[in-house]
Write a protein that holds these residues in place. Structure first.
Motif, PDB file in Angstrom:
ATOM      1  N   UNK A  81       0.714  -1.191   0.090  1.00  0.00           N
ATOM      2  CA  UNK A  81      -0.240  -0.009  -0.013  1.00  0.00           C
ATOM      3  C   UNK A  81       0.604   1.315   0.032  1.00  0.00           C
ATOM      4  N   UNK A  82       0.309   2.336  -0.583  1.00  0.00           N
ATOM      5  CA  UNK A  82       1.104   3.682  -0.441  1.00  0.00           C
ATOM      6  C   UNK A  82       1.474   3.952   0.898  1.00  0.00           C
ATOM      7  N   UNK A  83       2.631   4.405   1.063  1.00  0.00           N
ATOM      8  CA  UNK A  83       3.238   4.725   2.325  1.00  0.00           C
ATOM      9  C   UNK A  83       4.054   3.519   2.956  1.00  0.00           C
ATOM     10  N   UNK A  84       3.820   2.372   2.316  1.00  0.00           N
ATOM     11  CA  UNK A  84       4.369   1.312   2.777  1.00  0.00           C
ATOM     12  C   UNK A  84       5.967   1.194   2.479  1.00  0.00           C
ATOM     13  N   UNK A  85       6.751  -0.159   2.920  1.00  0.00           N
ATOM     14  CA  UNK A  85       8.032  -0.244   2.509  1.00  0.00           C
ATOM     15  C   UNK A  85       8.298  -1.585   1.718  1.00  0.00           C
ATOM     16  N   UNK A  86       9.419  -1.585   1.063  1.00  0.00           N
ATOM     17  CA  UNK A  86       9.800  -2.950   0.734  1.00  0.00           C
ATOM     18  C   UNK A  86      11.173  -2.933   0.543  1.00  0.00           C
ATOM     19  N   UNK A  87      11.945  -3.951   0.694  1.00  0.00           N
ATOM     20  CA  UNK A  87      13.525  -4.139   0.422  1.00  0.00           C
ATOM     21  C   UNK A  87      13.670  -4.929  -0.817  1.00  0.00           C
ATOM     22  N   UNK A  88      14.434  -4.439  -1.767  1.00  0.00           N
ATOM     23  CA  UNK A  88      14.692  -5.246  -2.903  1.00  0.00           C
ATOM     24  C   UNK A  88      16.225  -5.970  -2.645  1.00  0.00           C
TER      25      UNK A  88
ATOM     26  N   UNK B 128      30.612  -1.072 -10.090  1.00  0.00           N
ATOM     27  CA  UNK B 128      29.575  -0.148 -10.151  1.00  0.00           C
ATOM     28  C   UNK B 128      28.298  -1.087 -10.335  1.00  0.00           C
ATOM     29  N   UNK B 129      27.420  -0.741  -9.297  1.00  0.00           N
ATOM     30  CA  UNK B 129      26.061  -1.462  -9.537  1.00  0.00           C
ATOM     31  C   UNK B 129      25.030  -0.297  -9.424  1.00  0.00           C
ATOM     32  N   UNK B 130      23.858  -0.776  -9.971  1.00  0.00           N
ATOM     33  CA  UNK B 130      22.568   0.336  -9.839  1.00  0.00           C
ATOM     34  C   UNK B 130      21.337  -0.433  -9.760  1.00  0.00           C
ATOM     35  N   UNK B 131      20.332   0.167  -9.478  1.00  0.00           N
ATOM     36  CA  UNK B 131      18.969  -0.061  -9.706  1.00  0.00           C
ATOM     37  C   UNK B 131      18.194   0.980 -10.615  1.00  0.00           C
ATOM     38  N   UNK B 132      17.574   0.317 -11.586  1.00  0.00           N
ATOM     39  CA  UNK B 132      16.834   0.814 -12.525  1.00  0.00           C
ATOM     40  C   UNK B 132      15.126   0.475 -12.306  1.00  0.00           C
ATOM     41  N   UNK B 133      14.539   1.147 -13.048  1.00  0.00           N
ATOM     42  CA  UNK B 133      13.109   0.823 -13.005  1.00  0.00           C
ATOM     43  C   UNK B 133      12.343   1.163 -14.524  1.00  0.00           C
ATOM     44  N   UNK B 134      11.189   0.518 -14.828  1.00  0.00           N
ATOM     45  CA  UNK B 134      10.513   0.846 -16.184  1.00  0.00           C
ATOM     46  C   UNK B 134       9.029   0.517 -15.749  1.00  0.00           C
ATOM     47  N   UNK B 135       8.395   1.609 -15.996  1.00  0.00           N
ATOM     48  CA  UNK B 135       6.941   1.237 -15.944  1.00  0.00           C
ATOM     49  C   UNK B 135       6.372   1.013 -17.300  1.00  0.00           C
ATOM     50  N   UNK B 136       5.238   0.527 -17.340  1.00  0.00           N
ATOM     51  CA  UNK B 136       4.665   0.293 -18.950  1.00  0.00           C
ATOM     52  C   UNK B 136       4.559   1.623 -19.473  1.00  0.00           C
ATOM     53  N   UNK B 137       5.069   1.561 -20.890  1.00  0.00           N
ATOM     54  CA  UNK B 137       4.709   2.969 -21.418  1.00  0.00           C
ATOM     55  C   UNK B 137       5.857   3.907 -21.225  1.00  0.00           C
ATOM     56  N   UNK B 138       6.639   3.574 -20.374  1.00  0.00           N
ATOM     57  CA  UNK B 138       7.874   4.621 -19.897  1.00  0.00           C
ATOM     58  C   UNK B 138       9.108   4.177 -20.339  1.00  0.00           C
ATOM     59  N   UNK B 139       9.987   5.067 -20.295  1.00  0.00           N
ATOM     60  CA  UNK B 139      11.371   4.917 -20.345  1.00  0.00           C
ATOM     61  C   UNK B 139      12.086   4.133 -19.277  1.00  0.00           C
TER      62      UNK B 139
ATOM     63  N   UNK C 117      21.230  -4.217  -2.348  1.00  0.00           N
ATOM     64  CA  UNK C 117      19.970  -3.782  -1.621  1.00  0.00           C
ATOM     65  C   UNK C 117      19.487  -2.401  -2.049  1.00  0.00           C
ATOM     66  N   UNK C 118      18.107  -2.494  -2.205  1.00  0.00           N
ATOM     67  CA  UNK C 118      17.617  -1.171  -2.489  1.00  0.00           C
ATOM     68  C   UNK C 118      16.316  -1.149  -1.361  1.00  0.00           C
ATOM     69  N   UNK C 119      16.355  -0.128  -0.307  1.00  0.00           N
ATOM     70  CA  UNK C 119      15.539  -0.120   0.866  1.00  0.00           C
ATOM     71  C   UNK C 119      14.561   0.885   0.496  1.00  0.00           C
ATOM     72  N   UNK C 120      13.385   0.737   0.271  1.00  0.00           N
ATOM     73  CA  UNK C 120      12.347   1.645   0.060  1.00  0.00           C
ATOM     74  C   UNK C 120      11.234   1.960   0.958  1.00  0.00           C
ATOM     75  N   UNK C 121      11.250   3.165   1.362  1.00  0.00           N
ATOM     76  CA  UNK C 121      10.132   3.502   2.523  1.00  0.00           C
ATOM     77  C   UNK C 121       9.354   4.592   1.557  1.00  0.00           C
ATOM     78  N   UNK C 122       8.138   4.791   2.362  1.00  0.00           N
ATOM     79  CA  UNK C 122       7.106   5.899   1.783  1.00  0.00           C
ATOM     80  C   UNK C 122       6.873   5.685   0.322  1.00  0.00           C
ATOM     81  N   UNK C 123       6.627   4.428   0.111  1.00  0.00           N
ATOM     82  CA  UNK C 123       6.215   3.990  -1.375  1.00  0.00           C
ATOM     83  C   UNK C 123       5.141   4.835  -2.043  1.00  0.00           C
ATOM     84  N   UNK C 124       5.078   5.425  -3.195  1.00  0.00           N
ATOM     85  CA  UNK C 124       4.022   5.885  -4.017  1.00  0.00           C
ATOM     86  C   UNK C 124       3.450   5.362  -4.937  1.00  0.00           C
ATOM     87  N   UNK C 125       2.467   5.460  -5.596  1.00  0.00           N
ATOM     88  CA  UNK C 125       1.843   4.893  -6.704  1.00  0.00           C
ATOM     89  C   UNK C 125       2.640   4.950  -7.914  1.00  0.00           C
TER      90      UNK C 125
END
Length: 124
Positions: A13-20, A31-42, A77-85
């Motif tokens: 849910x919005x406001x929640x957290x996840x750890x990748x 060098x390492x990194x995290x990237x993301x891609x949503x449908x229809x976006x770069x 790791x990617x620690x994610x807090x306060x997740x948004x839509x």
């Protein structure tokens, strides 16, 4: 070669957290990194970390996401807090062995990495 396997994604849910997690095997990356891609976006850079610990995070995630690397466990790791839509996307782990990439690893979030994982879905 480097093999990368992501995990930890899911629905939250919005406001929640996840750890990748990104488990790496093969040669140690410079060098390492995290990237993301949503449908229809770069694809966009989220965060990067150099082998000496220097990091960079995209403005859109600063203060909410943190990238880290455990060399002993060969895990990124990617620690994610306060997740948004708007954070909903498939998240990819990337790695590179080149010193030329190490030099500019955290200067920007360019996606010219040599190795990529298959991705893990995050839905908010």
């Amino acid at each position: 070669d480097v093999q990368l396997v992501e995990s930890g994604g899911g629905s939250v849910q919005a406001g929640g957290s996840l750890r990748l997690y990104c488990t790496a095997s093969g040669y140690s990356s410079l060098c390492m990194g995290w990237f993301r891609q949503a449908p229809g976006k770069e694809r966009e850079g989220v965060a990067a970390i150099r082998s000496d610990g220097m990091t960079n995070h995209a403005d859109s995630v600063k203060g909410r996401f943190t990238i880290s690397l455990d060399k002993a466990k060969n895990t990124l790791y990617l620690q994610m807090y306060s997740l948004k839509a708007v954070d909903s996307a498939k998240y990819y782990c990337a790695a590179d062995l080149r010193w030329s990439k190490w030099i500019r690893c955290t200067a920007g979030l360019a996606d010219d990495f040599g190795y990529w994982g298959q991705g893990t879905q995050v839905t908010v």
